[in-house]
Write a protein that holds these residues in place. Structure first.
Motif, PDB file in Angstrom:
ATOM      1  N   GLY A  18       8.624 -10.236  -1.800  1.00 40.61           N
ATOM      2  CA  GLY A  18       8.069 -10.028  -3.248  1.00 40.61           C
ATOM      3  C   GLY A  18       8.284  -8.604  -4.041  1.00 40.61           C
ATOM      4  N   GLN A  19       8.589  -7.789  -3.094  1.00 41.37           N
ATOM      5  CA  GLN A  19       8.493  -6.396  -3.498  1.00 41.37           C
ATOM      6  C   GLN A  19       9.584  -5.574  -4.275  1.00 41.37           C
ATOM      7  OE1 GLN A  19       6.880  -3.516  -0.527  1.00 41.37           O
ATOM      8  NE2 GLN A  19       5.131  -4.770  -0.237  1.00 41.37           N
ATOM      9  N   LEU A  20      10.832  -6.554  -4.330  1.00 43.56           N
ATOM     10  CA  LEU A  20      11.921  -6.093  -5.308  1.00 43.56           C
ATOM     11  C   LEU A  20      12.316  -6.538  -6.392  1.00 43.56           C
ATOM     12  CD1 LEU A  20      14.584  -4.878  -2.584  1.00 43.56           C
ATOM     13  CD2 LEU A  20      13.025  -3.608  -3.931  1.00 43.56           C
ATOM     14  N   ALA A  21      12.359  -6.086  -7.340  1.00 42.18           N
ATOM     15  CA  ALA A  21      12.906  -6.580  -8.705  1.00 42.18           C
ATOM     16  C   ALA A  21      14.137  -6.012  -9.106  1.00 42.18           C
ATOM     17  CB  ALA A  21      11.719  -6.540  -9.786  1.00 42.18           C
ATOM     18  N   LEU A  22      14.896  -6.967  -9.954  1.00 40.85           N
ATOM     19  CA  LEU A  22      16.111  -6.536 -10.653  1.00 40.85           C
ATOM     20  C   LEU A  22      15.682  -6.179 -11.988  1.00 40.85           C
ATOM     21  CD1 LEU A  22      19.234  -6.260 -10.202  1.00 40.85           C
ATOM     22  CD2 LEU A  22      19.442  -8.385 -11.186  1.00 40.85           C
ATOM     23  N   VAL A  23      16.047  -4.774 -12.424  1.00 43.31           N
ATOM     24  CA  VAL A  23      15.381  -4.275 -13.895  1.00 43.31           C
ATOM     25  C   VAL A  23      16.675  -3.797 -14.470  1.00 43.31           C
ATOM     26  CG1 VAL A  23      13.898  -2.667 -14.939  1.00 43.31           C
ATOM     27  CG2 VAL A  23      13.283  -3.905 -12.734  1.00 43.31           C
ATOM     28  N   ASP A  24      16.504  -4.104 -15.876  1.00 40.47           N
ATOM     29  CA  ASP A  24      17.382  -3.633 -16.829  1.00 40.47           C
ATOM     30  C   ASP A  24      17.190  -2.102 -17.128  1.00 40.47           C
ATOM     31  OD1 ASP A  24      18.796  -2.980 -19.165  1.00 40.47           O
ATOM     32  OD2 ASP A  24      19.461  -5.000 -19.195  1.00 40.47           O
ATOM     33  N   VAL A  25      17.904  -1.193 -16.890  1.00 41.00           N
ATOM     34  CA  VAL A  25      17.585   0.229 -17.273  1.00 41.00           C
ATOM     35  C   VAL A  25      18.730   0.746 -18.444  1.00 41.00           C
ATOM     36  CG1 VAL A  25      16.879   2.591 -16.372  1.00 41.00           C
ATOM     37  CG2 VAL A  25      16.156   0.515 -15.160  1.00 41.00           C
ATOM     38  N   ALA A  26      18.618   0.782 -19.196  1.00 43.89           N
ATOM     39  CA  ALA A  26      19.382   1.263 -20.488  1.00 43.89           C
ATOM     40  C   ALA A  26      20.913   0.458 -20.159  1.00 43.89           C
ATOM     41  CB  ALA A  26      19.711   2.787 -20.226  1.00 43.89           C
ATOM     42  N   GLY A  27      20.623  -0.897 -20.122  1.00 46.01           N
ATOM     43  CA  GLY A  27      22.054  -1.673 -20.142  1.00 46.01           C
ATOM     44  C   GLY A  27      22.585  -1.841 -18.424  1.00 46.01           C
ATOM     45  N   GLN A  28      21.847  -1.101 -17.555  1.00 50.35           N
ATOM     46  CA  GLN A  28      22.573  -1.382 -16.261  1.00 50.35           C
ATOM     47  C   GLN A  28      21.360  -1.917 -15.198  1.00 50.35           C
ATOM     48  OE1 GLN A  28      24.401   1.607 -14.182  1.00 50.35           O
ATOM     49  NE2 GLN A  28      25.913   2.013 -15.959  1.00 50.35           N
ATOM     50  N   GLU A  29      21.925  -2.915 -14.367  1.00 47.07           N
ATOM     51  CA  GLU A  29      20.711  -3.544 -13.639  1.00 47.07           C
ATOM     52  C   GLU A  29      20.497  -2.740 -12.377  1.00 47.07           C
ATOM     53  OE1 GLU A  29      21.769  -7.616 -13.244  1.00 47.07           O
ATOM     54  OE2 GLU A  29      21.024  -8.333 -15.291  1.00 47.07           O
ATOM     55  N   ARG A  30      19.256  -2.509 -12.075  1.00 46.07           N
ATOM     56  CA  ARG A  30      18.984  -1.814 -10.696  1.00 46.07           C
ATOM     57  C   ARG A  30      17.961  -2.522 -10.068  1.00 46.07           C
ATOM     58  NH1 ARG A  30      21.987   2.789 -11.468  1.00 46.07           N
ATOM     59  NH2 ARG A  30      22.111   3.697 -13.317  1.00 46.07           N
ATOM     60  N   LYS A  31      17.986  -2.444  -8.802  1.00 43.97           N
ATOM     61  CA  LYS A  31      16.920  -2.913  -7.962  1.00 43.97           C
ATOM     62  C   LYS A  31      15.634  -1.902  -7.657  1.00 43.97           C
ATOM     63  CE  LYS A  31      19.917  -5.589  -5.048  1.00 43.97           C
ATOM     64  NZ  LYS A  31      20.629  -5.757  -3.381  1.00 43.97           N
ATOM     65  N   VAL A  32      14.439  -2.152  -8.061  1.00 44.31           N
ATOM     66  CA  VAL A  32      13.428  -1.280  -8.117  1.00 44.31           C
ATOM     67  C   VAL A  32      12.184  -2.098  -7.106  1.00 44.31           C
ATOM     68  CG1 VAL A  32      13.940  -0.216 -10.099  1.00 44.31           C
ATOM     69  CG2 VAL A  32      12.385  -2.076 -10.160  1.00 44.31           C
ATOM     70  N   ASN A  33      11.590  -1.050  -6.417  1.00 48.10           N
ATOM     71  CA  ASN A  33      10.382  -1.483  -5.624  1.00 48.10           C
ATOM     72  C   ASN A  33       9.018  -1.742  -6.563  1.00 48.10           C
ATOM     73  OD1 ASN A  33       8.038  -1.592  -3.762  1.00 48.10           O
ATOM     74  ND2 ASN A  33       9.757  -1.092  -2.464  1.00 48.10           N
ATOM     75  N   VAL A  34       8.509  -2.863  -6.357  1.00 48.30           N
ATOM     76  CA  VAL A  34       7.256  -3.100  -7.251  1.00 48.30           C
ATOM     77  C   VAL A  34       6.024  -3.027  -6.411  1.00 48.30           C
ATOM     78  CG1 VAL A  34       8.521  -4.337  -8.978  1.00 48.30           C
ATOM     79  CG2 VAL A  34       7.436  -5.607  -6.961  1.00 48.30           C
TER      80      VAL A  34
END
Length: 84
Positions: A18-34
């Motif tokens: 449950g530590q990774l999320a897909l996040v929209d950053v300025a129109g591009q999706e990135r995997k980030v650690n929460v």
């Protein structure tokens, strides 16, 4: 204060504890650690501030807008001519 980039959660990814999320950053999706914010829950539509691939803060639209304005201010060239 760190340099943070605002993004909007698309979804929390299955697996990864449950530590990774897909996040929209300025129109591009990135995997980030929460994982740095274990006390928070994240859902689609949540606004976050990202630093070095890690979510360092959960925020709202106003906070995301303020972070983006700060980033834009850092990139401003006071010697450049104004666009026509």
């Amino acid at each position: 204060m760190c340099l943070g980039i605002p993004g909007r959660v698309v979804r929390v990814l299955d697996g990864y504890g449950g530590q990774l999320a897909l996040v929209d950053v300025a129109g591009q999706e990135r995997k980030v650690n929460v994982g740095m914010l274990p006390e928070e829950t994240f859902a689609s539509g949540d606004w976050v501030i990202i630093h070095m691939g890690f979510v360092v803060e959960k925020t709202d639209k106003a906070g995301a807008d303020a972070a983006m304005a700060g980033l834009q201010l850092l990139g401003r060239d006071d010697n450049a001519e104004a666009p026509p």
